[in-house]
Design an enzyme around this catalytic site. Structure first.
Site, short mmCIF file in Angstrom:
data_model
loop_
_atom_site.label_atom_id
_atom_site.label_comp_id
_atom_site.label_asym_id
_atom_site.label_seq_id
_atom_site.Cartn_x
_atom_site.Cartn_y
_atom_site.Cartn_z
N GLY A 1 -9.26 0.81 15.18
CA GLY A 1 -8.65 -0.49 15.43
C GLY A 1 -9.03 -1.61 14.49
N GLU B 1 -12.89 6.42 14.93
CA GLU B 1 -11.59 7.02 14.62
C GLU B 1 -10.76 6.07 13.76
OE1 GLU B 1 -9.93 7.72 18.49
OE2 GLU B 1 -11.22 9.43 18.92
N PRO B 2 -11.22 5.76 12.55
CA PRO B 2 -10.46 4.82 11.73
C PRO B 2 -9.25 5.48 11.07
CG PRO B 2 -12.33 5.63 10.50
CD PRO B 2 -12.41 6.26 11.86
N GLY B 3 -8.19 4.73 10.89
CA GLY B 3 -7.01 5.22 10.18
C GLY B 3 -6.63 4.21 9.11
N ARG B 4 -6.12 3.08 9.61
CA ARG B 4 -5.67 2.01 8.72
C ARG B 4 -6.74 1.55 7.73
NH1 ARG B 4 -1.40 -1.18 10.85
NH2 ARG B 4 -2.02 -0.41 12.89
N ARG C 1 7.56 0.12 9.46
CA ARG C 1 6.75 -0.92 10.11
C ARG C 1 7.42 -2.30 10.21
NH1 ARG C 1 2.18 -2.76 9.05
NH2 ARG C 1 1.36 -2.66 11.17
N CYS D 1 22.46 0.53 7.03
CA CYS D 1 23.47 -0.32 7.65
C CYS D 1 22.96 -0.92 8.94
CB CYS D 1 24.74 0.48 7.90
SG CYS D 1 25.58 0.77 6.36
N GLU D 2 21.98 -1.77 8.83
CA GLU D 2 21.39 -2.39 9.99
C GLU D 2 20.66 -3.66 9.57
OE1 GLU D 2 18.79 -0.39 13.15
OE2 GLU D 2 20.24 1.10 12.56
N TYR E 1 0.62 4.52 8.48
CA TYR E 1 1.86 4.36 9.24
C TYR E 1 3.05 4.09 8.33
CZ TYR E 1 -1.77 4.21 12.70
OH TYR E 1 -2.88 4.52 13.43
#
Lengths: 404, 404
Positions: A233, A268-271, A307, A338-339, A367
């Protein structure tokens, strides 16, 4: 990653040249940055000597995970696919923890067969399911229980996970019930208390609150946990914010509240490991001028990088080749999908851009590719890893025949 | 799709039995419903005899597109992949229009080679790019220009596409410039004026405003368009709303404002053709009870079905097997993904549910499977088409080895 004579380089590879070779859009990762992040993370928590399990969901590219493994990290997985990928990357099962609220029967069986370090359970039902499988297989399975500490991470509501109304973990009452239940079980062994309160956290306060809750409960139930898994986190700055997480204070708090327990700390790091180690390189297909603003239409879309559309995330955009002339108009960087959602960022006073020029969307290592899709039947982009000036194709661009 | 003796059936196939065969989660489509939607759409606009081009982006499953083709529709595509898929399904190139703000050089070349009906261009630069390719290939290319009518579709801001600040189309001034430019071009032939103002539209007002703008411009520039492409955007009810789009009024307005021009009308419906023809069948892995609400943890997640996470869309959830007992608690239906965003719906007074029971997420035929991904390294679900009690595997469930 830096400009050398106005040209952006990843390590010593000129990005303009790389783009000629691989066509756009593509993800590009810097091994140096990845390594630095891991060394820093270890250094910040050196007094704890923790087990660091990389959150595979943040980046599930096999080549990246292999490098992360070589740099000494284990894995935090949330599905059979992620567990298989971690094992394929050579990560020792004894350095793998399995998280997630909805582990299926087959996933639990697979995890038990692979003898991973811990299955961090998130509900009564899951604990009973694990026990049932363990009994059938005549094995003793090591598990953790995820506590919901009812702590507001003061973060985007979409990425908060530790409040009472969140689907994650169990509350104190059920936690204690489960501890007592497992004490008597022949087939499950409670080794870990785990928590995870959210993502993109910059303040120490929420973590401190969380630690206080853990301390109170552990001292109350007098159970010796071999591991305390504090989740991840920790935030990284995406814009030019001056926000920097104070690792030192966090370490101090952990020692203050949990030091006495003799439990091994798991992170548990990711980012914070991979977020700023990746960029997305995209070409400007068209520029659409209007009075007030110019639309910069990129060849990267929300299918490549979700994201901004999904979380309203704002990622810095910079040019591959720096020039001095800047524009007075607002540049709105959008994708070809197309959005209206397919929009990355609006920037004032960006340098004057032309069609066919290249730009960089920054800090997309986490991510980014893991959330990519084939929406609008578009191929997923290539992923390139630069390691000591070597160019490694971490993933080839998908061919149409691969998915239509 | 209906309950027969409390058991949900798709046509005459019992869903409970189907789920045993294919494992969950899976998409399931009803051919009957698809056919009915297409017949209705044609009937609603029978006085116009329009060309109806199905918006492939809403559902890009090959089997589904094949059925839609057999029922007489053409295709609206937005990428090389979608164009290839439409051709693969057997759709006549002369019934295919190519939309999108960011068509790349290669995509335009491909579309020109395939001699499709129209490339609907969205910017000056794109028109010049088409002309360049046409010149090189010594071909005359038929195009449309997408006008941004500056009409607020009064819809979710994320799916509005026809306002001044949107990236789509060109404004009136540029539209007229382009008409005059193309008149003199040897290589491009302007055949179509196209518009598309957004999605999930229930009111006639925005369409009427749009038609007035078209009428004003066409009568002013006195150009004979062989086609006027009105796009799509007609809404379907997702909850129990009583909203029903008034097709008759829309048809009347089209005749009132455009009848005199002798242009063939093109529609690009997606959601109204396929939206309510698909369901997502999911199993309850765990039920997590708390005082105020129960979390119903499904084996389907945001990777399988993204609309709730991405747009905050609310899709009805119903049981596969109806029972009489209802619960007093709030049921919060969530997926197994490690993210708070992975939440489908909260429902009060749902029937009492047990673990391993099956539920249905309704109306997911459009923007369901087409937006699915491998996030958390989860397989994309199977897609099953029921046609006259035949069970057709429209897409097999992905195997892990297909993507890791």
């Amino acid at each position: 990653m830096k400009y050398i004579k106005s040209n952006f380089h990843v390590e010593d590879v000129n990005l303009q040249k790389l783009a000629k070779k691989f066509d756009t859009p593509f993800y590009c990762y810097s091994y140096e940055k990845l390594k630095k992040n891991i060394i820093n993370f270890k250094y910040h928590f050196r007094k704890l000597n923790p087990l660091i399990c990389f959150a595979i969901k943040s980046n599930s590219n096999l080549s990246i995970i292999k490098e992360i493994k070589k740099l000494g990290l284990g894995a935090d997985v949330v599905s059979k696919g992620e567990l298989a990928q971690a094992l394929k990357a050579g990560i020792n099962p004894k350095q793998i923890v399995f998280s997630g609220v909805g582990k299926s029967h087959l996933e639990l069986k697979y995890a038990i067969e692979k003898k991973i370090l811990l299955i961090n359970s998130e509900s009564k039902s899951e604990v009973f399911e694990i026990e049932k499988i363990a009994k059938l297989k005549k094995k003793i399975v090591n598990i953790g229980i995820r506590l919901n500490p009812n702590t507001d991470a003061k973060t985007l509501s979409k990425i908060s996970t530790g409040k009472k109304g969140d689907k994650f973990g169990v509350n104190e009452k059920i936690f204690i019930e489960l501890v007592n239940y497992i004490k008597k079980s022949k087939y499950i062994n409670l080794k870990c208390l785990s928590v995870h309160i959210g993502s993109q956290i910059f303040e120490n306060k929420p973590y401190e609150k969380m630690l206080k809750v853990i301390n109170r409960i552990v001292s109350k139930i007098k159970y010796e946990f071999e591991y305390i898994d504090l989740g991840g986190g920790i935030g990284i700055p995406y814009q030019n914010e001056k926000k920097i997480f104070n690792y030192n204070n966090y370490q101090k708090s952990i020692i203050k509240y949990l030091g006495k327990y003799n439990s091994k700390i798991i992170f548990e790091p990711g980012r914070s490991i991979v977020g700023n180690a990746g960029i997305l390189v995209s070409k400007i297909i068209y520029i659409k001028e209007s009075q007030s603003k110019n639309f910069i239409i990129l060849d990267a879309g929300m299918n490549d990088f979700m994201r901004p559309a999904l979380y309203g995330a704002k990622h810095k955009i910079i040019p591959v080749n720096k020039k001095n002339k800047s524009s007075n108009k607002i540049y709105e960087f959008v994708g070809p999908i197309c959005e209206s959602t397919d929009k990355f960022l609006s920037i004032k006073k960006f340098q004057k851009l032309n069609e066919n020029e290249l730009i960089i969307i920054c800090d997309v290592g986490a991510y980014g590719s893991s959330l990519s899709s084939n929406y609008n039947l578009r191929s997923k982009p290539a992923e390139i890893l630069i390691k000591n000036s070597r160019i490694i194709i971490a993933k080839k661009r998908q061919k149409l025949r691969d998915f239509i």
